[in-house]
Motif scaffolding. Sequence first.
Motif: not given
Length: 236
Positions: A197-209, A211-226
């Motif tokens: 569950i990713l948060m920034s500035e008091g709001r939710l910006i993304m949630k999921g596994s 792999d789901e977050i990587r797919k949404t970001c278009g970063l297949r091998e990206g780290s969570l930080l990326d």
Amino acid sequence: MEQLLEIQIKRAGYTDEKNAIRDISFSLKEGELAGLIGPNGAGKSTTIKAILGLLPVMDGSVIFCGNKRYAYIPEQPVFYNDLTLWEHLELAASAYNINQVVFQERSSRLLRLFRLDGVRHYLPATFSKGMQQKVMLVIGFLLKADIYIVDEPFMGLDPRAIRDFLILLQQERSRGAGVLMSTHALDTAEKVCNSIILMSEGRLIMKGSLDEIRKTCGLREGSLLDCFNKLLEDSP
């Protein structure tokens, strides 16, 4: 998997004039380890306070499904200055209504696990930050709760204590407990959380596994930080 906790927060904060968090919606399932992720000031601890009913302003709903028992492990250790470690455990056992035989077995096992057995009759107020954090973990896991709500547990813990804590979390999840864990240790969260569950500035910006977050970001091998940085760049 059975649902344990349902969160729907429209707005919450410390005064009516300013929303500390807004539009936060997620759930916690049986056996799940959900990481509440974000930088300092993102609203993670405030979200936990809202879940626990500790905020003066709250518009939304928090449902502990089926009257599930929960244990809260705070970021900042809290102790009574005149009580020993063992007396703190006895107090917690009394509050939890834990049978004396069960209490003796659980408390002794947890003290050995975190290497605190030799200081059971000392005052936690005199301990180092790392030892105090381990005391809070022992108290929290004494209950064998259905839900664990843990705020920044890695602060002050040495690598061995972190390993022991993560092993204990896995054992609790194996019996069906759910864990909501706030942290900004993204590398650790990436390895141990099965939902994010990713948060920034008091709001939710993304949630999921991850792999789901990587797919949404278009970063297949990206780290969570990326992925987190990419989401911040793309957010309005």
